[in-house]
Design a protein around this motif. Structure first.
Motif, PDB file in Angstrom:
ATOM      1  N   LEU B  71       0.829  -1.202   0.000  1.00  0.00           N
ATOM      2  CA  LEU B  71       0.000   0.000   0.000  1.00  0.00           C
ATOM      3  C   LEU B  71       0.868   1.260   0.000  1.00  0.00           C
ATOM      4  N   VAL B  72       1.930   1.243   0.786  1.00  0.00           N
ATOM      5  CA  VAL B  72       2.840   2.393   0.818  1.00  0.00           C
ATOM      6  C   VAL B  72       3.452   2.597  -0.568  1.00  0.00           C
ATOM      7  N   ASP B  73       3.825   1.502  -1.215  1.00  0.00           N
ATOM      8  CA  ASP B  73       4.365   1.573  -2.573  1.00  0.00           C
ATOM      9  C   ASP B  73       3.374   2.287  -3.505  1.00  0.00           C
ATOM     10  N   ALA B  74       2.114   1.891  -3.440  1.00  0.00           N
ATOM     11  CA  ALA B  74       1.082   2.493  -4.288  1.00  0.00           C
ATOM     12  C   ALA B  74       0.821   3.947  -3.897  1.00  0.00           C
ATOM     13  N   GLY B 203      -9.000  -5.284  -1.234  1.00  0.00           N
ATOM     14  CA  GLY B 203     -10.391  -5.120  -1.640  1.00  0.00           C
ATOM     15  C   GLY B 203     -10.757  -5.989  -2.825  1.00  0.00           C
ATOM     16  N   ASP B 204      -9.765  -6.571  -3.460  1.00  0.00           N
ATOM     17  CA  ASP B 204     -10.023  -7.505  -4.564  1.00  0.00           C
ATOM     18  C   ASP B 204     -10.444  -8.873  -4.057  1.00  0.00           C
ATOM     19  N   LEU B 205     -10.296  -9.120  -2.760  1.00  0.00           N
ATOM     20  CA  LEU B 205     -10.679 -10.418  -2.201  1.00  0.00           C
ATOM     21  C   LEU B 205     -12.132 -10.380  -1.722  1.00  0.00           C
ATOM     22  N   PRO B 206     -12.759 -11.554  -1.655  1.00  0.00           N
ATOM     23  CA  PRO B 206     -14.123 -11.594  -1.138  1.00  0.00           C
ATOM     24  C   PRO B 206     -14.174 -11.088   0.302  1.00  0.00           C
ATOM     25  N   PRO B 228     -13.459   8.334  11.869  1.00  0.00           N
ATOM     26  CA  PRO B 228     -12.550   8.203  10.735  1.00  0.00           C
ATOM     27  C   PRO B 228     -13.235   7.622   9.502  1.00  0.00           C
ATOM     28  N   ASP B 229     -12.714   7.991   8.337  1.00  0.00           N
ATOM     29  CA  ASP B 229     -13.160   7.381   7.089  1.00  0.00           C
ATOM     30  C   ASP B 229     -12.776   5.912   7.081  1.00  0.00           C
ATOM     31  N   VAL B 230     -13.609   5.084   6.484  1.00  0.00           N
ATOM     32  CA  VAL B 230     -13.234   3.687   6.228  1.00  0.00           C
ATOM     33  C   VAL B 230     -13.192   3.503   4.721  1.00  0.00           C
ATOM     34  N   LEU B 231     -12.016   3.210   4.199  1.00  0.00           N
ATOM     35  CA  LEU B 231     -11.850   3.067   2.750  1.00  0.00           C
ATOM     36  C   LEU B 231     -11.520   1.626   2.405  1.00  0.00           C
ATOM     37  N   THR B 232     -12.135   1.119   1.349  1.00  0.00           N
ATOM     38  CA  THR B 232     -11.736  -0.183   0.829  1.00  0.00           C
ATOM     39  C   THR B 232     -10.819   0.056  -0.369  1.00  0.00           C
ATOM     40  N   VAL B 233      -9.633  -0.525  -0.322  1.00  0.00           N
ATOM     41  CA  VAL B 233      -8.689  -0.325  -1.426  1.00  0.00           C
ATOM     42  C   VAL B 233      -8.104  -1.670  -1.849  1.00  0.00           C
ATOM     43  N   SER B 234      -7.463  -1.685  -2.985  1.00  0.00           N
ATOM     44  CA  SER B 234      -6.641  -2.831  -3.370  1.00  0.00           C
ATOM     45  C   SER B 234      -5.269  -2.290  -3.763  1.00  0.00           C
ATOM     46  N   ALA B 235      -4.296  -2.570  -2.924  1.00  0.00           N
ATOM     47  CA  ALA B 235      -2.949  -2.050  -3.186  1.00  0.00           C
ATOM     48  C   ALA B 235      -2.367  -2.685  -4.439  1.00  0.00           C
ATOM     49  N   THR B 236      -2.582  -3.995  -4.603  1.00  0.00           N
ATOM     50  CA  THR B 236      -1.992  -4.673  -5.762  1.00  0.00           C
ATOM     51  C   THR B 236      -2.656  -4.232  -7.063  1.00  0.00           C
TER      52      THR B 236
END
Ligand SMILES: Nc1nc2c(ncn2[C@@H]2O[C@H](COP(=O)(O)OP(=O)(O)OP(=O)(O)O)[C@@H](O)[C@H]2O)c(=O)[nH]1
Ligand SMILES: [Mg+2]
Lengths: 156, 339
Positions: B71-74, B203-206, B228-236
């Motif tokens: 995630l840091v990379d992205a 976030g790409d996983l079920p 706080p905000d809750v965000l769904t992300v996919s780092a990959t």
């Protein structure tokens, strides 16, 4: 193991862990050896920055600068060691001449002299023991760190 | 603050000037000096304190393996698209037995190695119980003075390190992943309390959305005004990353007046230092250590209350001068410079 000179004994100043970059340059992707070495340097109390294989020389230099390492261990099982003299030149050009570079793996006898002439501190062949490698890294690493911290430049 | 402008690397003559000019080698050496923590570190810290101020510090923490480094990379990639320079301090635990560590976070950030606008440093916690390294707040000052716009600190969450990171970061991002560690654990560890932004990665996983929804409903149960905000992300897959950058920026704006960050860092440095020093003085069989054992026995016999014994132990600790080794009861100066 082959040495070019004998380093001074470690001092109390250097109780902190050494910082060691364990990496592989060139095309060979067999990293079992470097993983093993990384693990036993960790077990010997050092801080190991481990990279995947296939690093460019320029990237190894950048890593060595940013991580301010004392030792770089290059694993070479095929022909990767032939690039090591280039790495040595690049390190010196980046002001990292104090960093101790050691090579581990399979280096044919006749290809040793160019490595040592380029400034490689030691080459560890397949018969090298864990203690041999750990001991050399500690000795050369402490020397490299003493050199780099000697000027106390930020206090001036 | 009206600090003189930083010199260029070419014009810089001293190590400190090179650091101010953003020379990566000078910054790297400064970080080593701060980490090693001798007399030179003391001098350096003071010079840094006079110049800090503009970098935004984002703490990224969460359980092992949730994808923090990816995630840091992205995240760094997204910041670079916005023309911001970024430094990453990636903290991994040292082995409590040997003191050694394999620092692998930056292997996920390899694409940035050749980018001069990115600086990555791997840091071992060096025995600090909280999971962060004691010197991290001071290291942040050095990176700040070197001129980076953003600094990201990655640290594995082990309950305590989330809290520590939130004390000095401008924005704390807590990362989770679907199916990793049940939610009750998260509440116990107090993770939700310190998060400015909560991220459900992978976030790409079920089940990712379900995990995010669960977190939101837990947050609604809390009686605080700042949710706080809750965000769904996919780092990959690089999904939701720009939204994360925006959420962090918004949370940073909420975080008070300029200069507050460096002040928090200095305060945290002091707190950790004080705690470590008390610990050091109580360890072993020196004066304070002996007092601890004696008073412990007295508490056991019911001769003194725990509260009074605590005061007595702290008084004992305070009576030890720093130049005096903890295991030395004598009065003679030790000769070691420990200012
Ligand atoms: N499916 C999926 N896998 C991911 C994602 N992000 C990271 N991963 C994978 O999760 C594993 C761990 O990733 P890291 O980035 O090393 O996780 P970390 O939290 O930094 O791990 P530690 O530093 O060891 O605590 C790797 O195999 C990644 O490829 C994602 O968005 N989706
Ligand atoms: Mg990581």
């Amino acid at each position: 193991m082959n040495e070019t000179s004998s380093p001074p004994a470690p001092t109390a100043l250097d109780a902190a862990p050494l910082r060691v970059l364990v990496t592989k340059i060139g095309l060979d992707g067999h990293d079992r050896g470097s993983r093993l070495v990384a693990a036993f340097l960790r077990d010997a109390g050092h801080e190991v920055i481990y990279t995947p294989p296939w690093q460019q020389v320029a990237d190894v230099v950048t890593l060595a600068v940013q991580e301010d390492v004392d030792v770089i261990g290059v694993s070479s099982l095929a022909t990767d060691h032939l690039i090591v003299p280039d790495l040595m030149d690049a390190l010196r050009a980046a002001g990292l001449g104090h960093v101790a570079v050691v090579v581990g793996g399979i280096v044919p006898e006749q290809e040793l002299p160019p490595l040592l002439e380029a400034g490689v501190r030691a080459v560890f062949g397949p018969g090298s023991s864990r203690d041999e490698i750990v001991g050399a890294v500690a000795t050369w690493g402490v020397e490299a760190r003493t050199a780099k911290l000697a000027d106390g430049g930020f206090a001036r | 603050m009206t600090a003189p402008a930083a010199p260029s690397v070419a014009a810089a003559t001293t190590a400190f000037e090179r650091l101010r000019a953003g020379d990566p080698a000078a910054l790297a050496r400064a970080l080593t000096v701060l980490e090693t923590d001798g007399a030179e570190a003391d001098a350096l810290r003071r010079r840094l304190h006079a110049l800090v101020g503009s970098a935004v510090v984002v703490g990224v923490t969460g359980p092992p393996g949730v994808g923090k480094s990816t995630l840091v990379d992205a995240y760094v990639e997204a910041l670079r698209r916005r023309r911001r320079t970024v430094a990453v301090l990636a903290v991994d635990p040292s082995s409590p037995l040997t003191g050694g560590a394999v620092l692998g976070d930056r292997t996920r950030m390899g694409q940035h190695t050749s980018d001069t606008g990115v600086f990555v440093r791997s840091i071992a916690s060096r025995g600090h119980v909280g999971g962060l390294a004691l010197s991290v707040p001071a290291m942040l000052d050095a990176v700040d003075v070197a001129g980076f716009d953003d600094i990201v600190v990655e640290a594995v969450g082990a309950g305590q390190s989330e809290v520590e990171i939130s004390r000095f970061a401008d924005v704390t991002v807590v990362v989770g992943a679907p199916g990793l560690g049940d939610d009750v654990q998260a509440i116990k560890a107090g993770i939700l309390e310190v998060a400015d932004v909560l991220v459900v990665n992978k976030g790409d996983l079920p089940l990712a959305d379900q995990t995010a929804e669960h977190l939101r409903s837990m947050l609604r149960l809390r009686s605080t005004d700042r949710v706080p905000d809750v965000l769904t992300v996919s780092a990959t897959e690089r999904r939701g990353i720009d939204e994360l950058v925006d959420a962090v920026a918004a949370a940073g704006r909420d975080r008070g007046e300029p200069g507050a960050g460096p002040r928090r860092r200095a305060t945290e440095l002091l707190r950790q230092r004080a705690l470590a020093e008390v610990e050091r003085r109580l360890a072993g069989d020196g004066l304070a250590g002996a007092a601890l054992a004696d008073l412990g026995a007295a508490v056991h016999r019911g001769e003194i209350s725990l509260a009074d014994a605590t005061e007595a132990v702290l008084t004992r600790c305070a009576a030890i001068r720093p130049s005096q080794p903890a295991d030395d009861g004598g009065d003679e100066p030790s000769g070691r410079d420990q200012r």
